[in-house]
Design an enzyme around this catalytic site. Sequence first.
Site, PDB file in Angstrom:
ATOM      1  N   ASP A  22       0.845  -1.105  -0.042  1.00  0.00           N
ATOM      2  CA  ASP A  22      -0.145   0.121   0.117  1.00  0.00           C
ATOM      3  C   ASP A  22       0.723   1.223  -0.184  1.00  0.00           C
ATOM      4  O   ASP A  22       0.556   2.318   0.654  1.00  0.00           O
ATOM      5  CB  ASP A  22      -0.892   0.109   1.214  1.00  0.00           C
ATOM      6  CG  ASP A  22      -1.671  -1.260   1.207  1.00  0.00           C
ATOM      7  OD1 ASP A  22      -2.244  -1.851   0.257  1.00  0.00           O
ATOM      8  OD2 ASP A  22      -1.841  -1.862   2.526  1.00  0.00           O
ATOM      9  N   GLU A  23       1.939   1.264  -0.714  1.00  0.00           N
ATOM     10  CA  GLU A  23       2.949   2.465  -0.463  1.00  0.00           C
ATOM     11  C   GLU A  23       2.598   3.296  -1.580  1.00  0.00           C
ATOM     12  O   GLU A  23       3.061   4.329  -1.731  1.00  0.00           O
ATOM     13  CB  GLU A  23       4.552   1.852  -0.710  1.00  0.00           C
ATOM     14  CG  GLU A  23       4.690   1.058   0.219  1.00  0.00           C
ATOM     15  CD  GLU A  23       4.916  -0.513  -0.185  1.00  0.00           C
ATOM     16  OE1 GLU A  23       4.017  -0.947  -1.092  1.00  0.00           O
ATOM     17  OE2 GLU A  23       5.158  -1.413   0.585  1.00  0.00           O
ATOM     18  N   GLY A  24       1.780   2.806  -2.630  1.00  0.00           N
ATOM     19  CA  GLY A  24       1.477   4.008  -3.957  1.00  0.00           C
ATOM     20  C   GLY A  24       2.254   3.291  -5.038  1.00  0.00           C
ATOM     21  O   GLY A  24       2.399   4.207  -5.900  1.00  0.00           O
ATOM     22  N   LYS A  25       2.480   1.953  -5.170  1.00  0.00           N
ATOM     23  CA  LYS A  25       3.356   1.672  -6.389  1.00  0.00           C
ATOM     24  C   LYS A  25       2.245   1.815  -7.646  1.00  0.00           C
ATOM     25  O   LYS A  25       2.944   2.067  -8.656  1.00  0.00           O
ATOM     26  CB  LYS A  25       3.318   0.054  -6.138  1.00  0.00           C
ATOM     27  CG  LYS A  25       4.388  -0.273  -5.158  1.00  0.00           C
ATOM     28  CD  LYS A  25       4.315  -1.772  -4.918  1.00  0.00           C
ATOM     29  CE  LYS A  25       3.306  -2.511  -4.437  1.00  0.00           C
ATOM     30  NZ  LYS A  25       2.927  -1.872  -2.994  1.00  0.00           N
ATOM     31  N   ASN A  46      -4.995 -10.191  -4.061  1.00  0.00           N
ATOM     32  CA  ASN A  46      -4.709  -9.475  -2.640  1.00  0.00           C
ATOM     33  C   ASN A  46      -4.435  -8.267  -2.975  1.00  0.00           C
ATOM     34  O   ASN A  46      -4.188  -7.319  -1.860  1.00  0.00           O
ATOM     35  CB  ASN A  46      -3.888 -10.435  -2.022  1.00  0.00           C
ATOM     36  CG  ASN A  46      -2.306 -10.520  -2.570  1.00  0.00           C
ATOM     37  OD1 ASN A  46      -2.361 -10.418  -3.768  1.00  0.00           O
ATOM     38  ND2 ASN A  46      -1.377 -11.115  -2.016  1.00  0.00           N
ATOM     39  N   GLY A  56      -4.422  -4.303  -4.431  1.00  0.00           N
ATOM     40  CA  GLY A  56      -5.134  -3.181  -4.569  1.00  0.00           C
ATOM     41  C   GLY A  56      -4.488  -1.924  -5.112  1.00  0.00           C
ATOM     42  O   GLY A  56      -3.778  -1.263  -4.206  1.00  0.00           O
ATOM     43  N   HIS A  57      -4.273  -1.691  -6.276  1.00  0.00           N
ATOM     44  CA  HIS A  57      -3.353  -0.496  -6.883  1.00  0.00           C
ATOM     45  C   HIS A  57      -4.497   0.646  -7.261  1.00  0.00           C
ATOM     46  O   HIS A  57      -5.232   0.129  -8.091  1.00  0.00           O
ATOM     47  CB  HIS A  57      -2.250  -1.050  -7.805  1.00  0.00           C
ATOM     48  CG  HIS A  57      -1.350  -1.809  -7.269  1.00  0.00           C
ATOM     49  ND1 HIS A  57      -0.667  -2.475  -8.142  1.00  0.00           N
ATOM     50  CD2 HIS A  57      -1.228  -2.211  -6.055  1.00  0.00           C
ATOM     51  CE1 HIS A  57       0.161  -3.299  -7.437  1.00  0.00           C
ATOM     52  NE2 HIS A  57      -0.178  -3.194  -6.088  1.00  0.00           N
ATOM     53  N   GLN A  63       2.473  -6.023  -3.374  1.00  0.00           N
ATOM     54  CA  GLN A  63       2.590  -6.044  -1.719  1.00  0.00           C
ATOM     55  C   GLN A  63       3.919  -5.215  -1.315  1.00  0.00           C
ATOM     56  O   GLN A  63       4.437  -4.403  -2.134  1.00  0.00           O
ATOM     57  CB  GLN A  63       2.791  -7.373  -1.108  1.00  0.00           C
ATOM     58  CG  GLN A  63       1.284  -7.969  -0.999  1.00  0.00           C
ATOM     59  CD  GLN A  63       0.973  -8.864  -2.490  1.00  0.00           C
ATOM     60  OE1 GLN A  63       1.737  -9.306  -3.035  1.00  0.00           O
ATOM     61  NE2 GLN A  63      -0.342  -8.523  -2.813  1.00  0.00           N
ATOM     62  N   ARG A 118     -10.516  -3.343   5.584  1.00  0.00           N
ATOM     63  CA  ARG A 118     -10.075  -3.424   6.795  1.00  0.00           C
ATOM     64  C   ARG A 118      -9.198  -2.095   7.350  1.00  0.00           C
ATOM     65  O   ARG A 118      -8.449  -1.620   6.484  1.00  0.00           O
ATOM     66  CB  ARG A 118      -9.140  -4.236   7.222  1.00  0.00           C
ATOM     67  CG  ARG A 118      -9.775  -5.740   7.255  1.00  0.00           C
ATOM     68  CD  ARG A 118      -8.701  -6.839   7.438  1.00  0.00           C
ATOM     69  NE  ARG A 118      -7.874  -6.997   6.155  1.00  0.00           N
ATOM     70  CZ  ARG A 118      -6.811  -8.061   6.312  1.00  0.00           C
ATOM     71  NH1 ARG A 118      -6.669  -8.701   7.402  1.00  0.00           N
ATOM     72  NH2 ARG A 118      -6.066  -8.027   5.231  1.00  0.00           N
ATOM     73  N   ASP A 129       2.073  14.522   2.186  1.00  0.00           N
ATOM     74  CA  ASP A 129       0.905  15.727   2.466  1.00  0.00           C
ATOM     75  C   ASP A 129       0.395  15.160   3.851  1.00  0.00           C
ATOM     76  O   ASP A 129      -0.384  15.982   4.648  1.00  0.00           O
ATOM     77  CB  ASP A 129      -0.043  15.797   1.405  1.00  0.00           C
ATOM     78  CG  ASP A 129      -0.703  14.459   1.201  1.00  0.00           C
ATOM     79  OD1 ASP A 129       0.097  13.495   0.335  1.00  0.00           O
ATOM     80  OD2 ASP A 129      -1.828  14.317   0.943  1.00  0.00           O
TER      81      ASP A 129
HETATM   82  P1  IMP Z   1      -2.255 -12.845   1.728  1.00  0.00           P
HETATM   83  O1  IMP Z   1      -1.531 -12.239   0.736  1.00  0.00           O
HETATM   84  O2  IMP Z   1      -3.804 -12.557   1.412  1.00  0.00           O
HETATM   85  O3  IMP Z   1      -2.067 -14.186   1.848  1.00  0.00           O
HETATM   86  O4  IMP Z   1      -2.107 -12.106   3.005  1.00  0.00           O
HETATM   87  C1  IMP Z   1      -0.946 -12.218   3.866  1.00  0.00           C
HETATM   88  C2  IMP Z   1      -0.655 -10.768   4.429  1.00  0.00           C
HETATM   89  O5  IMP Z   1      -0.128  -9.968   3.441  1.00  0.00           O
HETATM   90  C3  IMP Z   1      -1.564 -10.087   5.270  1.00  0.00           C
HETATM   91  O6  IMP Z   1      -1.217  -9.328   6.369  1.00  0.00           O
HETATM   92  C4  IMP Z   1      -2.233  -9.390   4.160  1.00  0.00           C
HETATM   93  O7  IMP Z   1      -2.916  -8.110   4.861  1.00  0.00           O
HETATM   94  C5  IMP Z   1      -1.077  -8.759   3.483  1.00  0.00           C
HETATM   95  N1  IMP Z   1      -1.272  -8.150   2.273  1.00  0.00           N
HETATM   96  C6  IMP Z   1      -1.455  -8.967   1.280  1.00  0.00           C
HETATM   97  N2  IMP Z   1      -1.465  -8.212  -0.088  1.00  0.00           N
HETATM   98  C7  IMP Z   1      -1.236  -7.145   0.551  1.00  0.00           C
HETATM   99  C8  IMP Z   1      -1.551  -5.752  -0.215  1.00  0.00           C
HETATM  100  O8  IMP Z   1      -1.642  -5.780  -1.534  1.00  0.00           O
HETATM  101  N3  IMP Z   1      -1.385  -4.470   0.473  1.00  0.00           N
HETATM  102  C9  IMP Z   1      -1.052  -4.682   1.954  1.00  0.00           C
HETATM  103  N4  IMP Z   1      -1.048  -5.857   2.590  1.00  0.00           N
HETATM  104  C10 IMP Z   1      -1.104  -7.010   1.794  1.00  0.00           C
END
Ligand code: IMP
Length: 406
Positions: A13-16, A38, A40-41, A223, A302, A332
């Site tokens: 979630d850094e802003g990639k 998993n 979300g960009h 990630q 979440r 900001d």
């Molecule tokens: P999984 O990748 O769904 O198996 O989740 C494993 C861990 O990685 C959990 O703590 C998730 O919240 C975290 N996680 C997976 N994908 C992301 C992402 O794109 N951004 C932030 N956390 C992530």
Amino acid sequence: MPVTAVVGLQWGDEGKGKLTDALCPGAHCVVRCQGGSNAGHTIVVGDVTYKLRIMPSGIVQDGPLAVVGSGVVVDPDVLLQEMDTLRASGIDVERVRLSQRAHVILPHHRALDGAAEDAKGANAIGTTRQGIGPAYVDRANRTGIRVEDLLNLDRLRERLEPALKLANHTLTTYYHSDPVSLDDVVTAASAWGKALAPYITDTEQLIHASLGRGERVVLEGAQGALLDVDHGSYPYVTSSSTVTGGLLAGAGVGPSSVDSVVGIAKAYTTRVGGGPFPSEVDGVAHDHLATRGHEFGTVTGRPRRCGWLDIAALRHATQLTGATSIVLTKLDVLSGLSSIPLFEPKEGSENLTPLAGWDDDLTRVAHYADLPRQARDYVETVRSLVGIPISHVSVGPERTQLLTVS
Ligand code: IMP
């Protein structure tokens, strides 16, 4: 050496997405290399916000081929829905290329992910429940279904039957959950195969041809380094390799092709799910970061845990990824704090170094030199502590809110 890799330096979630989008004009292809839905960009262009989970972020730019590489685990329903949404927004999805070797997330993977999390109770990892881990388990176990299998249903049924038997045994006897029907999966796979067939190809060959012509290729990480399956805070990690080496393996590209590794870090830190977080804050500081930073998970909704910038973790992440520069995002969000602590564990003394804050709204600043002196001091202190150049800072979600550090 025309490959640029974009990697996250924290817990995702850094802003990639925003940075990948900014790097894509002129690129021949942009590649998602690992992970799956998993991720979300988010890319904001004027009034339109694109939220992508499997598609590489460069698809929002005119031109580059949008490649889903062999290291990605693909949930076909999510991919097809994402393509429909993009098509409806006028984006040309005929540029999508899906690796025949990518693995497919099937209903039993999602069921196993959720059931395993429920069973762990307080020790849950806090996964996104998208079936990512179980799909990678099947890949490593040589029992996975690959995208090419969607085009050959006899082979798919033959391979799936024993794997599903095992999964259903676990689901029903161990987790007391419902089994998944083989016939239902094969029926769904038939529809997925028909819909995705025009996009399925040998993406490695495509990327190598592009590199052979000297064209630029952008690899988009998902990630972040601290969630890496080997180097992250195991077991509170994702199940793919999120460092630059993992991106290269997932795209099928060797390291000698890479000329820059852009590491993305927030000006503070967030984490979703369980696991250690040394610089985590609560109370007023948490509320400031969470509210101003809109820190809610893109996939799960979440609330994200929040903390100060962890210099030691950031330095380690630059080593793991070989980052050649850093882009510091969401600067900001720090406006309005009287002092901003930088976190660096030190033996026998205080872990936090407080820097002076600022009140000014940064979102309308167009040039780095026009940032308040304290904000530039913050950036300069981070640069000197981490030891890697900071090329840009981001001061808002819009494409235009990206300042070149001068
Ligand atoms: P999984 O990748 O769904 O198996 O989740 C494993 C861990 O990685 C959990 O703590 C998730 O919240 C975290 N996680 C997976 N994908 C992301 C992402 O794109 N951004 C932030 N956390 C992530």
